[in-house]
Scaffold this active site. Structure first.
Site, PDB file in Angstrom:
ATOM      1  N   GLU A   1       0.813  -1.211   0.000  1.00 42.99           N
ATOM      2  CA  GLU A   1       0.000   0.000   0.000  1.00 42.99           C
ATOM      3  C   GLU A   1       0.854   1.272   0.000  1.00 42.99           C
ATOM      4  O   GLU A   1       1.708   1.471   0.867  1.00 42.99           O
ATOM      5  CB  GLU A   1      -0.929   0.007   1.217  1.00 42.99           C
ATOM      6  CG  GLU A   1      -1.726   1.278   1.415  1.00 42.99           C
ATOM      7  CD  GLU A   1      -2.690   1.551   0.274  1.00 42.99           C
ATOM      8  OE1 GLU A   1      -2.802   2.727  -0.118  1.00 42.99           O
ATOM      9  OE2 GLU A   1      -3.331   0.591  -0.221  1.00 42.99           O
TER      10      GLU A   1
ATOM     11  N   THR B   1      -6.317   2.623  -5.462  1.00 42.00           N
ATOM     12  CA  THR B   1      -6.014   1.199  -5.274  1.00 42.00           C
ATOM     13  C   THR B   1      -6.846   0.316  -6.199  1.00 42.00           C
ATOM     14  O   THR B   1      -6.344  -0.656  -6.766  1.00 42.00           O
ATOM     15  CB  THR B   1      -6.267   0.789  -3.812  1.00 42.00           C
ATOM     16  OG1 THR B   1      -5.360   1.499  -2.966  1.00 42.00           O
ATOM     17  CG2 THR B   1      -6.054  -0.704  -3.617  1.00 42.00           C
TER      18      THR B   1
ATOM     19  N   HIS C   1      -0.872   3.426   4.776  1.00 39.36           N
ATOM     20  CA  HIS C   1      -1.885   4.243   4.113  1.00 39.36           C
ATOM     21  C   HIS C   1      -1.927   5.624   4.761  1.00 39.36           C
ATOM     22  O   HIS C   1      -1.741   5.761   5.963  1.00 39.36           O
ATOM     23  CB  HIS C   1      -3.251   3.559   4.241  1.00 39.36           C
ATOM     24  CG  HIS C   1      -4.299   4.066   3.293  1.00 39.36           C
ATOM     25  ND1 HIS C   1      -4.773   5.356   3.331  1.00 39.36           N
ATOM     26  CD2 HIS C   1      -4.958   3.447   2.267  1.00 39.36           C
ATOM     27  CE1 HIS C   1      -5.685   5.518   2.378  1.00 39.36           C
ATOM     28  NE2 HIS C   1      -5.811   4.374   1.725  1.00 39.36           N
TER      29      HIS C   1
ATOM     30  N   ASP D   1       0.923   0.196  -5.240  1.00 39.72           N
ATOM     31  CA  ASP D   1      -0.292   0.484  -6.013  1.00 39.72           C
ATOM     32  C   ASP D   1      -0.362   1.909  -6.531  1.00 39.72           C
ATOM     33  O   ASP D   1      -0.869   2.157  -7.623  1.00 39.72           O
ATOM     34  CB  ASP D   1      -1.537   0.155  -5.185  1.00 39.72           C
ATOM     35  CG  ASP D   1      -1.620   0.948  -3.885  1.00 39.72           C
ATOM     36  OD1 ASP D   1      -0.574   1.393  -3.371  1.00 39.72           O
ATOM     37  OD2 ASP D   1      -2.743   1.098  -3.362  1.00 39.72           O
ATOM     38  N   HIS D   2       0.134   2.863  -5.752  1.00 41.47           N
ATOM     39  CA  HIS D   2       0.085   4.267  -6.177  1.00 41.47           C
ATOM     40  C   HIS D   2       1.000   5.079  -5.270  1.00 41.47           C
ATOM     41  O   HIS D   2       1.624   4.541  -4.352  1.00 41.47           O
ATOM     42  CB  HIS D   2      -1.344   4.818  -6.135  1.00 41.47           C
ATOM     43  CG  HIS D   2      -2.042   4.631  -4.815  1.00 41.47           C
ATOM     44  ND1 HIS D   2      -1.715   5.361  -3.693  1.00 41.47           N
ATOM     45  CD2 HIS D   2      -3.045   3.794  -4.432  1.00 41.47           C
ATOM     46  CE1 HIS D   2      -2.483   4.998  -2.685  1.00 41.47           C
ATOM     47  NE2 HIS D   2      -3.298   4.031  -3.100  1.00 41.47           N
TER      48      HIS D   2
END
Length: 704
Positions: free
Chosen positions: A261, A310, A427, A487-488
């Site tokens: 994440e 995500t 996150h 993911d990003h």
């Protein structure tokens, strides 16, 4: 009893009954919020929003009755609206108890499927206190029929009715303002139906979902099989043949995706210097994997997500298609589109079982519906984990307990399997651990988000290491290909200048090119037993992940509609399209109208005609790739495609309830032919092989 009952006089006026009914509906919504819907509230603002969100839409809808001048019709209209809003609320309550989700318009249209899915369990969904949701309607209706509440013959003035409607609308805008302040892009990105209900209310969610469903269905209805012609021509021309040296080297192995994440590539090998000048390696385990000869690592791999964040990354990895230009594909069309995704391909061509593990609500990003259309056999969401205030935060179960609790299900999967583990602890807002997990240094910048990022990344790193140790102890490791990906971005471009000095640059020198370069994310394919791995400088993105993986597994992708290319292929074009139309290539990076040399990051102030044409050609190629994806997704064009030879997914066959029992039943049915780890371990659990500890425990050498 009713004859002796005396009621306040204002109930005998239309406005009095209107107000009373509105208050009763508001109270019933609050009751549902606090007893039946599990809407996680994080702060006082969210409590306030939850308290007020039913008001505007309730009174706005009830106000329809105020425009009806004839007495009996006005009262009937009000009671019908009263009944329908009560029915909508109660239906969602019952549905939520079974599916931990809210009823969408598509669910209503397919009500027979929902009812058949409930079967005999439907009666078990009712609670003794459910009469509370209906008793007010019954009482008010009874009082009207018995004429204890007298019908007011005087019609409401049009000016008054309009004023009430306008005030309700303005109050809704105020509610929406608070919601957007607390959760930016609430409607644009559509994180979760829980979020929309929590911030705007059930009525608003139902209307919003209806509008989105109509818009989606309109685009879909206009598409035809002729639209696939251009798509097939593009895909055939864009296909990159597999590399003979890597094709099939992981054939038959389990696939274990580990979702890192918000992890960005700059964290790999990064050392954070604390206030005493001591360096601390942020991700020591991931660093060791990145440099391992058994890992194929990519240092120029970029995320390509849009507003779906995500969920867009999952769309890219599972389908080799981009997310939508606005909003999330998962939430808008994931539950209704046709896909030829990785789980389906591997199931129908290689006999793979598939499963997703995620310690958050199943309806977040609409996963509980989308995964069925992707062909996932199992989805273990928060309902399958022991989640409490001590081991979780707003995005779900923390990574260490998540991985640890997942293995009780993983060990029962039939091999070979295709699996995905969605970790969440790294996150935003990267809050500091205050328990035994605290202790890793916090960065010293003016931005608290950046300061905490390294500590949560370190926690993620140790969580992954513990999971790897279990894979080795259980015997799964040697027969698996383990793919780790970011993911990003974790640090957004708006904050990146505050990160600059930690990366050896000054704020003043930080440029748009640096922001683009920061969009690199880790991508590692770890294949135990391989010795020919290494770090590749090939430029690629998430859309390339699926053809890359399938070729490693010995599955040629030439007959599938995929927009990416195998990263190992000599024919890979090394062009990375961002969702906003910008791109990075091996030679040039184009951001807006500005052209940069990718190797140096220097802006080409006055490009020659040749450079300009070459850069524009790359931009056109990037935009073509994006437009092809949009046509496929918005038109649901894969429903017209038969060239793959795959059978269309029937989402109705997937049941994500009582999944452990489903797995146990399969083991029993297969007997000696069962290939689960549990069966291969002489029907002995491997759960005890999982070892975990806290940050402080590792630092002091004390076992947990």
């Amino acid at each position: 009893m009713l004859k002796k009952l005396k009621l306040p006089n204002f109930l005998n006026t239309r406005l009095g009954l209107f107000t009373t009914v509105g208050v009763l509906l508001w109270l019933k919504n609050l009751l549902a919020y606090t007893t039946d819907f599990h809407l996680r509230l994080e702060n006082i603002t969210e409590y306030i929003i939850l308290l007020i969100n039913p008001i505007a839409t309730t009174f706005f809808l009830l106000a329809i009755a105020l425009y009806v001048r004839k007495t009996k019709r006005a009262y009937i209209t009000m009671m019908v609206i009263y009944f329908l809003m009560t029915l909508l609320l109660f239906s969602n309550i019952v549905y939520y108890r079974e599916f931990t989700d809210f009823i969408t318009v598509n669910t209503m249209l397919g009500a027979s499927k929902v009812a058949s899915g409930l079967g005999e369990s439907a009666l078990r969904l009712f609670r003794p206190y459910d009469f509370i949701y209906w008793i007010d309607f019954i009482v008010v209706g009874g009082l009207l029929l018995s004429k204890k509440i007298k019908m007011d013959e005087r019609p409401i003035r049009a000016r008054m009715a309009v004023s009430i409607s306008l005030v309700s609308a303005l109050f809704f805008l105020f509610n929406l303002f608070l919601a957007e302040t607390e959760r930016p892009q609430l409607l644009g990105r559509e994180f979760s139906r829980d979020y929309i209900v929590k911030f705007l209310g059930l009525n608003a969610f139902t209307v919003y979902d209806g509008v989105k469903t109509y818009q989606t269905n309109q685009v879909r209805a206009e598409a035809s099989d002729s639209d696939m012609v251009a798509v097939e021509e593009y895909v055939n021309g864009h296909y990159a043949a597999p590399n003979d040296e890597t094709f099939g080297i992981a054939k038959g192995k389990n696939v274990i995706y580990i979702h890192l994440e918000s992890l960005q590539q700059f964290v790999i090998d990064y050392k954070l210097t604390d206030e005493n000048g001591v360096e601390h390696e942020v991700t020591p385990f991931l660093n060791s994997l990145f440099h391992s000869n058994s890992t194929f690592s990519f240092e120029n791999f970029f995320h390509q997500v849009g507003q779906g964040k995500t969920s867009d990354a999952e769309t890219l990895f599972e389908n080799s298609l981009f997310g939508l230009s606005q909003g999330s594909l998962f939430t808008q069309i994931g539950g209704k589109n046709t896909f030829e995704a990785a789980p389906t391909i591997l199931d129908q061509t290689q006999g793979y079982t598939s499963a997703v593990f995620h310690g958050n609500a199943g309806n977040f990003w609409n996963r509980n519906e989308t995964y069925k259309n992707l062909g996932y056999d199992y989805f273990f969401d928060a309902n399958y984990y022991d989640v409490n205030d001590d081991n979780s935060f707003q995005y779900g179960l923390h990574d260490k307990p998540f991985f640890e609790q997942s293995v009780q299900y993983l060990e029962h999967l039939q091999q070979p399997f295709y699996s995905k583990f969605l970790a969440v602890s790294n996150h935003y807002p990267y809050s500091q651990f205050t328990n035994e997990e605290g202790g890793f240094p916090i960065a010293d910048t003016s931005d608290e988000t950046i300061n905490g990022y390294f500590a949560t990344a370190n926690y993620l790193d140790k969580s992954v290491e513990e999971f790897f140790n279990y894979l080795k102890a259980s015997g799964l490791y040697d027969n698996s290909v383990i793919v780790l990906y970011g993911d990003h971005y974790g640090i957004s471009s708006s904050r990146a200048q505050n990160l600059a000095e930690l990366l050896g640059k000054s704020k003043a020198a930080w440029s748009d090119f640096d922001n683009a370069a920061l969009q690199r994310v880790p991508y590692m394919i770890h294949i135990p037993g391989q010795e020919n791995g290494g770090i590749s400088s090939t430029y690629g993105g998430q859309v390339d992940a699926l053809p890359t993986l399938l070729h490693l597994l010995g599955v040629d992708t030439k007959d599938y509609i995929m927009l990416g290319q195998d990263l190992f292929s000599p024919e890979h074009d090394q062009l990375v399209a961002f969702r906003n139309g910008n791109y990075v290539s091996k030679k040039y990076t184009m951001l807006g109208s500005n052209i940069y040399e990718t190797a140096t990051g220097n802006l080409i102030d006055s490009p020659t005609e040749e450079v300009q044409q070459e850069a524009e050609a790359l931009k056109e190629a990037a935009n073509t790739q994006l437009s092809m994806s949009d046509e496929i997704n918005t038109g649901d064009l894969l429903r017209f495609y038969s060239g793959s030879g795959l059978t269309a997914v029937d989402a109705s066959i997937y049941n994500y309830k009582n999944q452990l029992q489903q797995l146990l039943d399969i083991e029993k049915e297969k007997g000696d032919e069962s290939t689960s780890v549990y069966s291969l371990n002489n029907n002995q659990s491997t759960v005890d092989e999982y070892k975990t500890n806290t940050y402080q425990g590792y630092e002091t050498g004390n076992s947990q």
